[in-house]
Design an enzyme around this catalytic site. Structure first.
Site, short mmCIF file in Angstrom:
data_model
loop_
_atom_site.label_atom_id
_atom_site.label_comp_id
_atom_site.label_asym_id
_atom_site.label_seq_id
_atom_site.Cartn_x
_atom_site.Cartn_y
_atom_site.Cartn_z
CB SER A 80 38.83 -26.80 8.32
OG SER A 80 39.37 -27.46 7.27
CB THR B 256 -3.55 -5.78 16.15
OG1 THR B 256 -4.45 -4.73 16.74
CG2 THR B 256 -4.24 -6.20 14.82
CG HIS B 257 -1.37 -2.57 18.63
ND1 HIS B 257 -0.19 -1.53 18.28
CD2 HIS B 257 -2.03 -2.43 17.55
CE1 HIS B 257 -0.71 -1.14 17.09
NE2 HIS B 257 -1.89 -1.63 16.53
CB SER C 256 10.86 -25.42 38.35
OG SER C 256 11.58 -25.04 39.41
CE LYS D 54 6.96 -21.77 35.94
NZ LYS D 54 8.43 -21.05 36.19
CG ASN E 207 8.83 -23.89 33.15
OD1 ASN E 207 8.35 -23.35 33.54
ND2 ASN E 207 10.19 -24.32 33.73
CD GLU F 52 11.01 -20.68 28.06
OE1 GLU F 52 11.35 -20.14 28.86
OE2 GLU F 52 10.27 -21.66 28.55
CE1 TYR G 156 39.49 -20.82 0.08
CE2 TYR G 156 41.76 -20.26 0.49
CZ TYR G 156 40.44 -21.10 0.70
OH TYR G 156 40.36 -21.73 2.10
CD GLN H 75 40.12 -23.65 7.41
OE1 GLN H 75 40.89 -24.15 6.47
NE2 GLN H 75 40.43 -23.70 8.59
#
Ligand code: ARG
Length: 454
Positions: free
Chosen positions: A20, A152-153, A274, A280, A282, A287, A314, A319
């Site tokens: 680890s 709304t909606h 783009s 573009k 973006n 996102e 344990y 881990q």
């Protein structure tokens, strides 16, 4: 570390599978802080001398300096951060280093380290949440007169102030901060002294250890202490919910930045182009944040699933707690940082948002309220305005242009004062209840939050 019992070396694949250190090296400062406090308790219990405590302290500090400087070689054969540090200590100072692990197991050691990590993470996240809230407040203040349709909606409902919309997110992040603060009560409990699962016969002063590490409480059951990861699950939930809030804001920003809405312009610095379409611009930050929220949910479910079938106490499964934890803390941390920056430079296209509010349909509810104030029961008022809306739609006549005589056909209660309703400022100013978006209320809320965050 356990060579006494074994005749064969660990298989190379197990070394690779079980290590680890590639991720828990991040716990080194917490591990060293825990070891320093533990060593001091060993000295108090008469297990090590004052001189040995001095050597251990110096040795651990030199290891910390080397790791800070990137001059420390982590070895996967030594599995995790605990054994890497202990082994380096013994290499550096000899016999005294070999006494450090008295009355301690990696089980209580890792529980301590993860608690210390969570405590620090919560502190950092609270600062980042505050910065994010401040950016939203500042954006609201920069555009204090901006009006926007409330939806709304995703259908236009009633006009609100843009700042009122942003303040909704300030409330969400405020609750997130409250949840993180509450979680400290369960994170801030000191497990060292629980040993592998049954404590130790060495008389350690656990309160003394807790005090040195700034813990207000110690665990009260050694078996629970080494296997409890509730506080990690709780933090992962809190982070998942911050993700949900950021993701909703992301969706708003994506819509607002579209040509169809055109409500905001994002800075060039916070958008991408783009490779094919030259025009573009973006909203990648929004996102990506919406997308990364999936990972945050996954991390929570991952840990809950790890925990569900574990027998006491344990088990090595535990881990698997660290990678989701580190990932969620890192992901939410950078998302809050970058969102605060983006909101800080976001421009509201106030003429566009105002034009979007010019649709008289947004005042339909106000017409119903007008009738109610003149004694019409709300259900009847709703139906009258519904028929009026159908009339406006089929005849192509907006509310302000419908003749008074026509209004009177829908209800005798209408008079020319109805025409005063179709003004955004009047409509907003009338919304004075606590929590409603009158300009005076919104200004007061912006000030209340500014003062709270200062
Ligand atoms: N690397 C381990 C973990 O993260 C540390 C505890 C190991 N304990 C053990 N009994 N093998 O959980």
């Amino acid at each position: 570390m356990w060579k006494g019992r074994f005749q064969k070396a660990t298989a190379a694949l197990l070394t690779q599978y079980g290590e680890s250190i590639s991720f828990d090296w991040r716990l080194y400062k917490h591990d060293i802080a825990g070891s320093l406090a533990h060593a001091a308790a060993l000295e108090r219990a008469g297990i090590i001398s004052g001189d040995e405590l001095g050597q251990i302290t110096e040795g651990l500090k030199s290891i910390e300096r080397d790791i800070d400087a990137g001059d420390f070689e982590f070895k996967i054969e030594l599995e995790d951060i605990h054994m890497n540090i202990e082994s380096a200590l013994t290499e550096r100072i000899g016999a005294a280093g070999a006494r450090l692990h008295t009355a301690r197991s990696r089980n209580d050691q890792v529980a301590l380290d993860v608690r210390l990590y969570c405590r620090q993470a919560v502190g950092d996240l609270l600062t980042k949440l505050r910065t994010m809230q401040s950016a939203l407040i500042a954006c609201g203040k920069r555009h204090q007169d901006a009006v926007i349709p409330g939806y709304t909606h995703l259908q236009r409902g009633q006009p609100v102030l843009f700042a009122h919309h942003l303040l909704a997110y300030v409330e969400m992040f405020g609750r997130d901060a409250g949840r993180l603060t509450d979680s400290l009560e369960r994170i801030n409990v000191m497990p060292l002294g629980s040993g592998a699962l049954a404590g130790s016969t060495v008389p350690l002063d656990r309160d003394f250890v807790a005090e040195q590490l700034g813990f207000p409480a110690i665990t009260h059951n050694s078996m629970d202490a080494v296997s409890d990861r509730d506080f990690v699950a709780e933090l992962l939930f809190d982070l998942a919910l911050i993700g949900a809030h950021l993701s909703r804001l992301s969706e708003d920003v994506v819509l607002w930045a579209s040509a169809e809405f055109g409500f905001v312009t994002l800075s060039d610095a916070h958008t991408t182009g783009s490779s094919l379409m030259p025009q573009k611009k973006n909203p990648d930050i929004a996102e990506l944040t919406r997308g990364k929220t999936g990972r945050l949910y996954g991390n929570l479910v991952s840990l809950l699933t790890t925990l569900k079938g574990l027998p006491m106490t344990y088990n090595r499964d535990l881990q698997e707690d660290k990678e989701p934890l580190f990932d969620s803390v890192d992901t939410v941390g950078i998302a809050l940082d970058i969102f605060a920056e983006m909101v800080g430079e976001m421009t509201v296209e106030t003429a566009v948002t105002r034009a979007a509010c010019s649709d008289p349909m947004l005042f339909a509810t106000d017409i119903a309220d007008y009738l109610v104030k003149r004694g019409v029961p709300f259900r009847d008022a709703h139906e009258i305005v519904g028929r009026l809306t159908a009339h406006a739609t089929t005849t192509g006549t907006p509310f302000p242009e419908i003749p008074l005589a026509t209004y009177a056909e829908f209800s005798p209660v209408f008079d020319e004062s109805v025409l005063a309703l179709f003004d955004i400022e009047t409509a907003l100013a009338a919304r004075t209840a606590v929590g409603a978006p009158s300009p005076a209320n919104v200004a007061a809320e912006l000030d209340r939050w500014s003062a709270k965050l200062a």
